[in-house]
Design an enzyme around this catalytic site. Sequence first.
Site, mmCIF file in Angstrom:
data_model
loop_
_atom_site.group_PDB
_atom_site.id
_atom_site.type_symbol
_atom_site.label_atom_id
_atom_site.label_comp_id
_atom_site.label_asym_id
_atom_site.label_seq_id
_atom_site.Cartn_x
_atom_site.Cartn_y
_atom_site.Cartn_z
ATOM 1 N N LYS A 1 18.688 3.141 -20.193
ATOM 2 C CA LYS A 1 18.033 3.940 -21.476
ATOM 3 C C LYS A 1 18.464 3.000 -22.516
ATOM 4 O O LYS A 1 19.165 2.069 -22.784
ATOM 5 C CB LYS A 1 18.983 5.378 -21.852
ATOM 6 C CG LYS A 1 18.922 5.878 -22.580
ATOM 7 C CD LYS A 1 19.725 6.907 -23.407
ATOM 8 C CE LYS A 1 20.382 6.339 -24.440
ATOM 9 N NZ LYS A 1 19.191 5.971 -25.137
ATOM 10 N N GLU B 1 30.784 -2.724 -22.281
ATOM 11 C CA GLU B 1 31.161 -4.424 -22.956
ATOM 12 C C GLU B 1 30.934 -4.316 -24.701
ATOM 13 O O GLU B 1 30.246 -3.725 -24.691
ATOM 14 C CB GLU B 1 30.190 -5.572 -23.263
ATOM 15 C CG GLU B 1 30.598 -6.396 -23.012
ATOM 16 C CD GLU B 1 29.809 -7.392 -24.124
ATOM 17 O OE1 GLU B 1 30.434 -6.909 -25.926
ATOM 18 O OE2 GLU B 1 28.435 -7.366 -24.428
ATOM 19 N N CYS C 1 28.073 -8.821 -31.079
ATOM 20 C CA CYS C 1 29.046 -8.125 -30.580
ATOM 21 C C CYS C 1 30.565 -9.994 -30.535
ATOM 22 O O CYS C 1 31.452 -9.599 -31.376
ATOM 23 C CB CYS C 1 29.232 -7.373 -29.381
ATOM 24 S SG CYS C 1 28.779 -8.640 -28.067
ATOM 25 N N GLU D 1 34.777 -4.584 -37.320
ATOM 26 C CA GLU D 1 33.576 -4.638 -36.977
ATOM 27 C C GLU D 1 32.451 -4.288 -38.520
ATOM 28 O O GLU D 1 32.583 -3.199 -38.042
ATOM 29 C CB GLU D 1 33.268 -4.854 -35.762
ATOM 30 C CG GLU D 1 31.647 -4.981 -34.919
ATOM 31 C CD GLU D 1 31.704 -4.744 -33.491
ATOM 32 O OE1 GLU D 1 31.546 -3.565 -33.099
ATOM 33 O OE2 GLU D 1 30.750 -5.924 -33.210
HETATM 34 P P1 ADP Z 1 25.602 1.320 -32.511
HETATM 35 O O1 ADP Z 1 26.177 2.343 -33.351
HETATM 36 O O2 ADP Z 1 25.706 0.676 -33.313
HETATM 37 O O3 ADP Z 1 23.978 2.843 -32.587
HETATM 38 P P2 ADP Z 1 26.159 2.570 -30.100
HETATM 39 O O4 ADP Z 1 26.953 1.860 -28.865
HETATM 40 O O5 ADP Z 1 26.385 4.440 -30.248
HETATM 41 O O6 ADP Z 1 25.467 1.815 -31.089
HETATM 42 O O7 ADP Z 1 25.109 2.398 -28.851
HETATM 43 C C1 ADP Z 1 24.710 1.969 -28.060
HETATM 44 C C2 ADP Z 1 24.265 2.816 -26.831
HETATM 45 O O8 ADP Z 1 24.700 3.635 -26.719
HETATM 46 C C3 ADP Z 1 22.525 3.648 -26.824
HETATM 47 O O9 ADP Z 1 21.717 2.995 -26.008
HETATM 48 C C4 ADP Z 1 22.659 5.060 -27.365
HETATM 49 O O10 ADP Z 1 21.962 5.537 -27.614
HETATM 50 C C5 ADP Z 1 24.117 4.832 -25.911
HETATM 51 N N1 ADP Z 1 25.030 6.409 -26.815
HETATM 52 C C6 ADP Z 1 25.395 6.201 -27.916
HETATM 53 N N2 ADP Z 1 25.921 7.496 -28.602
HETATM 54 C C7 ADP Z 1 26.120 7.979 -26.771
HETATM 55 C C8 ADP Z 1 26.443 8.777 -26.082
HETATM 56 N N3 ADP Z 1 27.837 9.952 -26.448
HETATM 57 N N4 ADP Z 1 26.996 8.856 -24.570
HETATM 58 C C9 ADP Z 1 26.006 8.079 -23.987
HETATM 59 N N5 ADP Z 1 25.478 7.189 -23.851
HETATM 60 C C10 ADP Z 1 25.442 7.017 -26.039
#
Ligand code: ADP
Length: 501
Positions: free
Chosen positions: A191, A266, A300, A401
Amino acid sequence: MSDLFVELTAPNGRKYTQPRGLFINNEFVKSKSGETITSINPSDETEIASVYAAGPEDVDIAVAAARKAFKDPSWRDMDTNARADLLWKFAELIEQHRETLATIETWDNGKPYSVSYNDDLSEVINCIKYYAGWANKIHGQVIDTSPAKLAYTILEPLGVVGQIIPWNFPLAMAAWKLGPALCTGNTVVLKAAEQTPLSILYLGTLVKEAGFPPGVVNLINGEGRKAGAALASHLDVDKVAFTGSTATGKEIMKLAAVNMKNVTLETGGKSPLLMFEDADLDQAVKWSHVGIMYNQGQVCTATSRILVHESVYDKFVSSFKDYVSKASVVGDPFADETFQGPQVTKTQYERILSYIESGKSEGAELIAGGKPYKDVNGKGFFIAPTIFTNVKDNMKIYREEVFGPFVVISSFKTEEEAVERANDTTYGLGAAVFTQDITRGHRVARRIEAGMVWINSSNDSDVRVPFGGVKQSGIGRELGEAGLEAYTNRKAIHVNLGNRL
Ligand code: ADP
């Protein structure tokens, strides 16, 4: 043409066909709910395209496709030479489509085209080729115990792997995850991040053209809380690999516990850069700049906390400020001279501005930037490269961060203090050490709590070298031979060779 594809012309004049569907079983399909997400050009805030967004039902379909493919002899029993060839062909196709992929990445993410083309696409191609090379070298060991028994291990794939990637290096993060997962025989549902949904779909067309059996690689878009969470908690997914924020990583770990999935995470960082009094000033300045300002600071491993020995502090600060003002050319990401494009989204842009306010209100000294950059076209999510000095360890901008072109600088008196303060963080991703004293360089490198240490540089990364963090920066390693561990089960087989014990 169906509404699963749209003809687009990018700002650099490049015309291409953008898929809009979910890539499942080697076909683009609509989401069951018909829901879409719209990608925005961060340079001028215009809409680029909308693509179908997966919900839990679509995730079920993608996982079922991956499960079927995992069991299918065409993939499961594929000769590993053939698997190597397939991955190599995939890499060659990516190379042939390099300009288009780099264009999409820049348009969707905002990173300079020169970076997309030279850095990101090289990384993607090298990574897939590197793991193509591993495909026919995955093997276990014979473990001699006694003449009566034969024991050996085989490295087998884990099964269906869910991969969730971020928006800062969409294609590169996909390659880091697809390469090791596929060369070891897993099948994948990946995804992409909702902020950058486009390049991954174009990659789908190349997956099919390379000849992967249907269902081996499934690529979907969708919101993290819906599609991402459905994948991380799916009972028929054996492993989840994630790159993103620490908060989301913790959430995914909880979701993955439902069937005790294998996890690789990561996550975030607040990586220190230590400059000792004997360091080469020009080198330290140059790498400090790249270490934090590269990719709009959306890295990161960015060395976002600079700690400088008090005897060279003033000299470093003035040289660094001068260097940043010349090297950090902010502008249209498609312009050749641009070093820094816009932040990826309005949310990220506003987040950075709020940290700027926090730094000011907590009493740090702002010596550069600290505001939006409006000189490109009056729009877009551009931020002037920002430097805070005289930052104290308890300030929010020192501890959290920020993920932008935003750096904090502070001074130290002794090596002991430098190491202690470098380690005074919940994170442990990277760390840079600048010194001409090789003994000190290695000594400090060992004492720093981090997954990676750079001596006299910052942010080196190579597909042949393990990458990952300690503490709240992650679990497990990607890249290199170590990256194979994340996608294999080491099965032990015991053979009784006689009727004795
Ligand atoms: P940011 O906060 O910088 O947008 P995230 O860590 O939330 O970064 O997002 C990184 C990835 O994790 C994206 O593909 C996002 O759709 C996915 N993501 C965000 N929240 C969830 C969740 N609760 N469960 C699974 N995947 C998630």
